[in-house]
Design a protein around this motif. Structure first.
Motif, PDB file in Angstrom:
ATOM      1  N   GLY A  75      15.995  26.125   6.255  1.00  0.00           N
ATOM      2  CA  GLY A  75      16.654  25.295   6.296  1.00  0.00           C
ATOM      3  C   GLY A  75      17.835  25.287   6.385  1.00  0.00           C
ATOM      4  O   GLY A  75      19.254  25.711   6.280  1.00  0.00           O
ATOM      5  N   THR A  76      18.651  24.364   7.010  1.00  0.00           N
ATOM      6  CA  THR A  76      20.492  24.620   7.306  1.00  0.00           C
ATOM      7  C   THR A  76      20.836  23.298   6.027  1.00  0.00           C
ATOM      8  O   THR A  76      19.534  22.449   6.032  1.00  0.00           O
ATOM      9  CB  THR A  76      20.773  23.418   8.689  1.00  0.00           C
ATOM     10  N   ALA A  77      22.193  24.104   5.364  1.00  0.00           N
ATOM     11  CA  ALA A  77      22.479  22.472   4.211  1.00  0.00           C
ATOM     12  C   ALA A  77      23.654  21.220   4.796  1.00  0.00           C
ATOM     13  O   ALA A  77      24.139  22.107   6.232  1.00  0.00           O
ATOM     14  CB  ALA A  77      23.602  23.377   3.403  1.00  0.00           C
ATOM     15  N   THR A  78      23.287  20.783   4.306  1.00  0.00           N
ATOM     16  CA  THR A  78      22.066  20.618   3.602  1.00  0.00           C
ATOM     17  C   THR A  78      21.400  19.634   3.915  1.00  0.00           C
ATOM     18  O   THR A  78      20.162  19.739   3.789  1.00  0.00           O
ATOM     19  CB  THR A  78      23.170  19.864   2.191  1.00  0.00           C
ATOM     20  N   PRO A  94       6.383  29.818   3.680  1.00  0.00           N
ATOM     21  CA  PRO A  94       7.638  30.317   2.515  1.00  0.00           C
ATOM     22  C   PRO A  94       9.130  29.836   3.151  1.00  0.00           C
ATOM     23  O   PRO A  94       9.000  29.671   4.708  1.00  0.00           O
ATOM     24  CB  PRO A  94       8.118  31.824   2.679  1.00  0.00           C
ATOM     25  N   MET A  95       9.897  29.821   2.060  1.00  0.00           N
ATOM     26  CA  MET A  95      10.976  28.601   2.991  1.00  0.00           C
ATOM     27  C   MET A  95      11.804  29.011   2.017  1.00  0.00           C
ATOM     28  O   MET A  95      12.018  29.280   0.664  1.00  0.00           O
ATOM     29  CB  MET A  95      11.061  26.909   2.984  1.00  0.00           C
ATOM     30  N   GLY A  96      13.570  28.889   2.478  1.00  0.00           N
ATOM     31  CA  GLY A  96      14.275  28.886   1.851  1.00  0.00           C
ATOM     32  C   GLY A  96      15.590  28.256   2.755  1.00  0.00           C
ATOM     33  O   GLY A  96      15.179  27.383   3.313  1.00  0.00           O
ATOM     34  N   TYR A  97      16.918  28.113   2.249  1.00  0.00           N
ATOM     35  CA  TYR A  97      17.682  27.744   3.330  1.00  0.00           C
ATOM     36  C   TYR A  97      19.103  28.019   3.022  1.00  0.00           C
ATOM     37  O   TYR A  97      19.290  29.527   2.356  1.00  0.00           O
ATOM     38  CB  TYR A  97      17.764  26.501   2.958  1.00  0.00           C
ATOM     39  N   VAL A  98      20.251  28.573   4.390  1.00  0.00           N
ATOM     40  CA  VAL A  98      21.332  28.994   4.412  1.00  0.00           C
ATOM     41  C   VAL A  98      22.268  27.796   3.939  1.00  0.00           C
ATOM     42  O   VAL A  98      22.827  26.680   4.205  1.00  0.00           O
ATOM     43  CB  VAL A  98      21.260  29.423   5.383  1.00  0.00           C
ATOM     44  N   ARG A  99      22.868  28.480   2.323  1.00  0.00           N
ATOM     45  CA  ARG A  99      24.151  27.369   2.618  1.00  0.00           C
ATOM     46  C   ARG A  99      24.933  27.842   3.757  1.00  0.00           C
ATOM     47  O   ARG A  99      26.131  28.943   3.948  1.00  0.00           O
ATOM     48  CB  ARG A  99      25.056  27.974   1.277  1.00  0.00           C
ATOM     49  N   SER A 100      26.490  26.664   3.535  1.00  0.00           N
ATOM     50  CA  SER A 100      27.411  26.655   4.317  1.00  0.00           C
ATOM     51  C   SER A 100      28.725  28.011   3.979  1.00  0.00           C
ATOM     52  O   SER A 100      29.398  28.164   5.005  1.00  0.00           O
ATOM     53  CB  SER A 100      27.992  24.956   4.210  1.00  0.00           C
ATOM     54  N   SER A 101      28.124  28.156   2.632  1.00  0.00           N
ATOM     55  CA  SER A 101      29.065  29.026   2.616  1.00  0.00           C
ATOM     56  C   SER A 101      28.725  29.942   1.570  1.00  0.00           C
ATOM     57  O   SER A 101      27.998  29.061   0.657  1.00  0.00           O
ATOM     58  CB  SER A 101      30.261  29.528   2.381  1.00  0.00           C
ATOM     59  N   ALA A 102      29.263  31.130   0.830  1.00  0.00           N
ATOM     60  CA  ALA A 102      28.246  31.945   0.024  1.00  0.00           C
ATOM     61  C   ALA A 102      29.094  30.998  -0.986  1.00  0.00           C
ATOM     62  O   ALA A 102      30.324  30.491  -1.234  1.00  0.00           O
ATOM     63  CB  ALA A 102      28.927  33.572   0.431  1.00  0.00           C
ATOM     64  N   LYS A 103      27.961  31.084  -2.620  1.00  0.00           N
ATOM     65  CA  LYS A 103      28.427  30.990  -3.628  1.00  0.00           C
ATOM     66  C   LYS A 103      29.280  31.662  -4.111  1.00  0.00           C
ATOM     67  O   LYS A 103      30.128  32.582  -3.430  1.00  0.00           O
ATOM     68  CB  LYS A 103      27.420  31.011  -5.018  1.00  0.00           C
ATOM     69  N   SER A 104      30.605  31.008  -5.045  1.00  0.00           N
ATOM     70  CA  SER A 104      31.716  32.080  -5.782  1.00  0.00           C
ATOM     71  C   SER A 104      31.308  32.584  -7.175  1.00  0.00           C
ATOM     72  O   SER A 104      32.333  33.079  -7.667  1.00  0.00           O
ATOM     73  CB  SER A 104      32.809  30.839  -6.268  1.00  0.00           C
ATOM     74  N   HIS A 105      29.882  32.996  -7.408  1.00  0.00           N
ATOM     75  CA  HIS A 105      29.246  33.473  -9.271  1.00  0.00           C
ATOM     76  C   HIS A 105      28.262  33.626  -8.554  1.00  0.00           C
ATOM     77  O   HIS A 105      27.881  33.468  -7.471  1.00  0.00           O
ATOM     78  CB  HIS A 105      29.360  32.113  -9.786  1.00  0.00           C
ATOM     79  N   GLY A 106      27.869  33.910  -9.924  1.00  0.00           N
ATOM     80  CA  GLY A 106      26.857  34.756 -10.107  1.00  0.00           C
ATOM     81  C   GLY A 106      26.480  36.281  -8.630  1.00  0.00           C
ATOM     82  O   GLY A 106      26.959  36.929  -8.816  1.00  0.00           O
ATOM     83  N   ARG A 107      25.529  36.056  -7.733  1.00  0.00           N
ATOM     84  CA  ARG A 107      25.252  36.883  -7.062  1.00  0.00           C
ATOM     85  C   ARG A 107      25.944  36.678  -4.996  1.00  0.00           C
ATOM     86  O   ARG A 107      25.454  37.436  -4.726  1.00  0.00           O
ATOM     87  CB  ARG A 107      23.499  36.889  -6.874  1.00  0.00           C
ATOM     88  N   ASN A 108      26.696  36.190  -5.650  1.00  0.00           N
ATOM     89  CA  ASN A 108      27.559  35.127  -4.171  1.00  0.00           C
ATOM     90  C   ASN A 108      26.540  35.488  -3.639  1.00  0.00           C
ATOM     91  O   ASN A 108      27.024  35.326  -1.949  1.00  0.00           O
ATOM     92  CB  ASN A 108      28.553  36.007  -3.626  1.00  0.00           C
ATOM     93  N   GLY A 113      16.664  31.781  -1.657  1.00  0.00           N
ATOM     94  CA  GLY A 113      15.581  32.031  -1.520  1.00  0.00           C
ATOM     95  C   GLY A 113      15.139  32.853  -1.227  1.00  0.00           C
ATOM     96  O   GLY A 113      15.780  34.363  -0.575  1.00  0.00           O
ATOM     97  N   ARG A 114      13.584  33.316  -0.918  1.00  0.00           N
ATOM     98  CA  ARG A 114      13.475  34.732  -0.550  1.00  0.00           C
ATOM     99  C   ARG A 114      13.123  35.501   0.832  1.00  0.00           C
ATOM    100  O   ARG A 114      13.102  34.398   1.143  1.00  0.00           O
ATOM    101  CB  ARG A 114      12.415  35.633  -1.334  1.00  0.00           C
ATOM    102  N   LEU A 115      13.833  36.362   1.252  1.00  0.00           N
ATOM    103  CA  LEU A 115      14.104  36.622   2.697  1.00  0.00           C
ATOM    104  C   LEU A 115      13.391  38.307   3.434  1.00  0.00           C
ATOM    105  O   LEU A 115      14.639  38.777   2.780  1.00  0.00           O
ATOM    106  CB  LEU A 115      15.238  35.880   3.583  1.00  0.00           C
ATOM    107  N   ASP A 116      12.198  38.332   3.953  1.00  0.00           N
ATOM    108  CA  ASP A 116      12.186  39.775   3.426  1.00  0.00           C
ATOM    109  C   ASP A 116      12.514  40.529   4.656  1.00  0.00           C
ATOM    110  O   ASP A 116      12.743  39.887   6.262  1.00  0.00           O
ATOM    111  CB  ASP A 116      10.459  39.973   3.391  1.00  0.00           C
ATOM    112  N   GLN A 117      13.192  41.630   4.514  1.00  0.00           N
ATOM    113  CA  GLN A 117      13.803  42.336   5.686  1.00  0.00           C
ATOM    114  C   GLN A 117      12.499  42.675   7.343  1.00  0.00           C
ATOM    115  O   GLN A 117      11.454  42.684   6.579  1.00  0.00           O
ATOM    116  CB  GLN A 117      14.193  43.567   5.431  1.00  0.00           C
ATOM    117  N   GLY A 118      13.128  41.531   8.175  1.00  0.00           N
ATOM    118  CA  GLY A 118      12.338  41.226   8.714  1.00  0.00           C
ATOM    119  C   GLY A 118      11.232  40.929   9.576  1.00  0.00           C
ATOM    120  O   GLY A 118      10.349  40.641  10.245  1.00  0.00           O
TER     121      GLY A 118
END
Length: 222
Positions: A75-78, A94-108, A113-118
């Motif tokens: 999904g697109t944020a928000t 499965p689903m996840g979402y893409v933030r409008s920008s990377a977080k400035s804390h934690g793992r950035n 959500g989980r997104l597998d390669q390929g």
């Protein structure tokens, strides 16, 4: 439901709950300064169970029809997050979402959500205007190593700028309904005057040209 029937049904739902609001004689002003006869807030679909079900089942049907090989939704944020979540539930995916920008804390993280390669991914958006935002989401998913099959959305204006942007990034978008269908249904059901249709389509063709504003004295029936 056939795709054309779905387009009309969703257009009617959006008009009924004023998720799409037409006001050709009293234009709204976009952040860009463009005068617009239409205001869109698809978040309202989440507040009306009947409409919410029609939208999410429509998105699920569209994904099954055009992207049967999909393995995950993003999904697109928000605005796209809830629609991606409900549609993924319906499809047992499965689903996840893409933030409008990377977080400035934690793992950035930018992708939540989980997104597998390929992984073969479909991006879920609520509204396509110029396709700039959804283009950024597609880029982020690709950078994470997944394959983006395409985009599904609730509504598109059908503007040339969006078509050009989607072509540039090699993407196709399938919307449940579009500007033309909404205008057609609105005229049939009395939300606008039939004489407003040509003006609204002129706006769609060239939003920067405000000459569409002239040429009608009837007030839209709200």
């Amino acid at each position: 439901m056939a795709q054309e029937d779905l387009k009309v049904a969703i257009a009617r739902h959006l008009l009924d709950i004023k998720a799409v609001f037409l006001r050709p004689d009293e234009p709204f002003t976009w952040a860009s300064g463009i005068k617009s006869p239409i205001y869109t807030d698809n978040r309202l679909t989440l507040s009306t169970p009947e409409v919410r079900e029609a939208v999410e089942r429509g998105l699920a049907q569209t994904i099954q029809q055009y992207f049967p090989q999909a393995q995950a939704l993003m999904g697109t944020a928000t605005a796209g997050i809830a629609h991606a979540a409900i549609t993924a539930y319906l499809l047992d995916m499965p689903m996840g979402y893409v933030r409008s920008s990377a977080k400035s804390h934690g793992r950035n993280n930018r992708i939540e959500g989980r997104l597998d390669q390929g992984a073969k991914v479909v991006v879920v958006e609520d509204l396509i205007s110029t396709a700039g935002s959804v283009g950024d989401v597609v880029a982020a998913v690709r950078e994470a190593g997944a394959e983006v099959l395409g985009i599904v959305s609730i509504f598109t204006y059908g503007m040339a700028a969006a078509d050009q942007r989607l072509q540039e990034i090699g993407m196709v978008n399938h919307s449940l309904t579009d500007f033309d269908a909404v205008v057609r249904v609105a005229a049939q059901e009395g939300y606008i005057q039939p004489s407003d249709v040509a003006r609204l389509l002129a706006f769609r063709d060239n939003p920067a040209d405000e000459s569409w504003i002239d040429g009608g004295s009837h007030k839209a029936d709200q």
